[in-house]
Motif scaffolding. Structure first.
Motif, PDB file in Angstrom:
ATOM      1  N   VAL A 131     -78.929  54.617  -2.397  1.00 17.20           N
ATOM      2  CA  VAL A 131     -79.332  53.621  -3.392  1.00 17.20           C
ATOM      3  C   VAL A 131     -79.990  52.461  -2.645  1.00 17.20           C
ATOM      4  N   THR A 132     -81.286  52.277  -2.865  1.00 22.70           N
ATOM      5  CA  THR A 132     -82.028  51.267  -2.117  1.00 22.70           C
ATOM      6  C   THR A 132     -81.935  49.871  -2.719  1.00 22.70           C
ATOM      7  N   ASP A 133     -81.627  49.769  -4.006  1.00 18.12           N
ATOM      8  CA  ASP A 133     -81.503  48.463  -4.642  1.00 18.12           C
ATOM      9  C   ASP A 133     -80.170  47.840  -4.237  1.00 18.12           C
ATOM     10  N   PRO A 134     -80.176  46.661  -3.593  1.00 17.14           N
ATOM     11  CA  PRO A 134     -78.911  46.048  -3.174  1.00 17.14           C
ATOM     12  C   PRO A 134     -77.993  45.701  -4.345  1.00 17.14           C
ATOM     13  N   ARG A 135     -78.543  45.624  -5.556  1.00 21.55           N
ATOM     14  CA  ARG A 135     -77.725  45.336  -6.746  1.00 21.55           C
ATOM     15  C   ARG A 135     -76.978  46.563  -7.242  1.00 21.55           C
ATOM     16  N   GLY A 136     -77.272  47.739  -6.686  1.00 22.83           N
ATOM     17  CA  GLY A 136     -76.626  48.971  -7.095  1.00 22.83           C
ATOM     18  C   GLY A 136     -77.453  49.714  -8.128  1.00 22.83           C
ATOM     19  N   LYS A 137     -77.004  50.906  -8.450  1.00 22.67           N
ATOM     20  CA  LYS A 137     -77.677  51.763  -9.428  1.00 22.67           C
ATOM     21  C   LYS A 137     -76.797  51.851 -10.669  1.00 22.67           C
ATOM     22  N   ASP A 138     -77.371  51.581 -11.844  1.00 18.11           N
ATOM     23  CA  ASP A 138     -76.631  51.585 -13.104  1.00 18.11           C
ATOM     24  C   ASP A 138     -76.749  52.924 -13.813  1.00 18.11           C
ATOM     25  N   ALA A 139     -75.638  53.318 -14.456  1.00 18.83           N
ATOM     26  CA  ALA A 139     -75.605  54.528 -15.281  1.00 18.83           C
ATOM     27  C   ALA A 139     -74.587  54.312 -16.396  1.00 18.83           C
ATOM     28  N   GLU A 140     -74.723  55.088 -17.459  1.00 18.11           N
ATOM     29  CA  GLU A 140     -73.758  55.066 -18.562  1.00 18.11           C
ATOM     30  C   GLU A 140     -73.249  56.482 -18.795  1.00 18.11           C
ATOM     31  N   HIS A 141     -71.979  56.562 -19.197  1.00 16.32           N
ATOM     32  CA  HIS A 141     -71.347  57.852 -19.465  1.00 16.32           C
ATOM     33  C   HIS A 141     -70.612  57.763 -20.794  1.00 16.32           C
ATOM     34  N   ALA A 142     -70.517  58.881 -21.479  1.00 19.53           N
ATOM     35  CA  ALA A 142     -69.779  58.937 -22.743  1.00 19.53           C
ATOM     36  C   ALA A 142     -68.370  59.453 -22.471  1.00 19.53           C
ATOM     37  N   PRO A 143     -67.378  58.916 -23.176  1.00 21.83           N
ATOM     38  CA  PRO A 143     -66.016  59.443 -23.009  1.00 21.83           C
ATOM     39  C   PRO A 143     -65.894  60.853 -23.588  1.00 21.83           C
ATOM     40  N   GLN A 144     -65.037  61.680 -22.995  1.00 20.85           N
ATOM     41  CA  GLN A 144     -64.806  63.035 -23.494  1.00 20.85           C
ATOM     42  C   GLN A 144     -63.773  63.023 -24.632  1.00 20.85           C
ATOM     43  N   SER A 145     -62.916  62.013 -24.648  1.00 19.95           N
ATOM     44  CA  SER A 145     -61.906  61.869 -25.693  1.00 19.95           C
ATOM     45  C   SER A 145     -61.475  60.407 -25.723  1.00 19.95           C
ATOM     46  N   PRO A 146     -60.618  60.006 -26.655  1.00 19.93           N
ATOM     47  CA  PRO A 146     -60.149  58.613 -26.685  1.00 19.93           C
ATOM     48  C   PRO A 146     -59.326  58.204 -25.459  1.00 19.93           C
ATOM     49  N   SER A 147     -58.888  59.169 -24.652  1.00 10.81           N
ATOM     50  CA  SER A 147     -58.075  58.810 -23.491  1.00 10.81           C
ATOM     51  C   SER A 147     -58.621  59.358 -22.166  1.00 10.81           C
ATOM     52  N   ARG A 148     -59.842  59.931 -22.166  1.00 10.60           N
ATOM     53  CA  ARG A 148     -60.338  60.575 -20.951  1.00 10.60           C
ATOM     54  C   ARG A 148     -61.854  60.482 -20.829  1.00 10.60           C
ATOM     55  N   PHE A 149     -62.311  60.293 -19.580  1.00  3.66           N
ATOM     56  CA  PHE A 149     -63.742  60.401 -19.278  1.00  3.66           C
ATOM     57  C   PHE A 149     -63.898  60.942 -17.868  1.00  3.66           C
ATOM     58  N   GLU A 150     -65.072  61.482 -17.568  1.00  6.24           N
ATOM     59  CA  GLU A 150     -65.367  62.070 -16.263  1.00  6.24           C
ATOM     60  C   GLU A 150     -66.634  61.438 -15.693  1.00  6.24           C
TER      61      GLU A 150
END
Length: 169
Positions: A131-150
């Protein structure tokens, strides 16, 4: 190289787990090219720039200051990983440091108490050598259930994960 920041954040995780808290033991200045210590790096006649360490520390303090540390459990086989978790109101921030040479695919996060909104996205910011941007790389993920995400955790990386919980104390 991400090696030095990885060591620093792994040490922070162990320090929090041991019961110490607060940012007084964290260095809040970026390292310069030749080990100079500055919050903003510049050389005479050149434009100033903030280094990766500045952005990591800013992200860490803005998401953990005045929050509560939450102990986390890693599953067996995760010896290359270190984590820190903090909660401020309904916002939970997880820091995952992977010092291993291999990517951890589909790291499973399971919540006990409270739940994720199915409409909510999980905010993931990543720092690694690729990752070349010193601010980091942004991403979004959807939860798999109300109590779990991967989330995939790349090799030799620092990840900051933020999500909102409903019904947590």
């Amino acid at each position: 190289s991400i090696t030095s920041p990885l060591r620093v954040y792994e040490k922070r995780a162990r320090t929090y787990r041991a019961g110490l808290s607060g940012e007084i033991f964290f260095e809040n200045w970026s390292r310069g090219i030749n080990a100079e210590t500055r919050s903003i790096y510049f050389r005479r006649g050149q434009n100033a720039r903030r280094m990766r360490s500045y952005w990591l520390f800013k992200e860490f303090t803005s998401n953990t200051m005045f929050g509560s540390y939450i102990p986390t459990n890693l599953s067996a086989g995760a010896q290359e990983l270190e984590t820190m978790t903090f909660q401020k109101g309904n916002s939970v921030t997880i820091w995952v440091m992977n010092r291993g040479q291999g990517e951890v695919q589909s790291m499973n996060f399971h919540l006990e108490g409270g739940s994720l909104s199915s409409r909510q996205k999980i905010d993931h910011k990543l720092w690694s050598d690729s990752v070349t941007d010193p601010r980091g790389k942004d991403a979004e993920h959807a939860p798999q259930s109300p109590s779990r995400f991967e989330i995939d955790i790349p090799a030799e990386s620092i990840s900051r994960i933020i999500f909102q919980v409903e019904g947590a104390d």
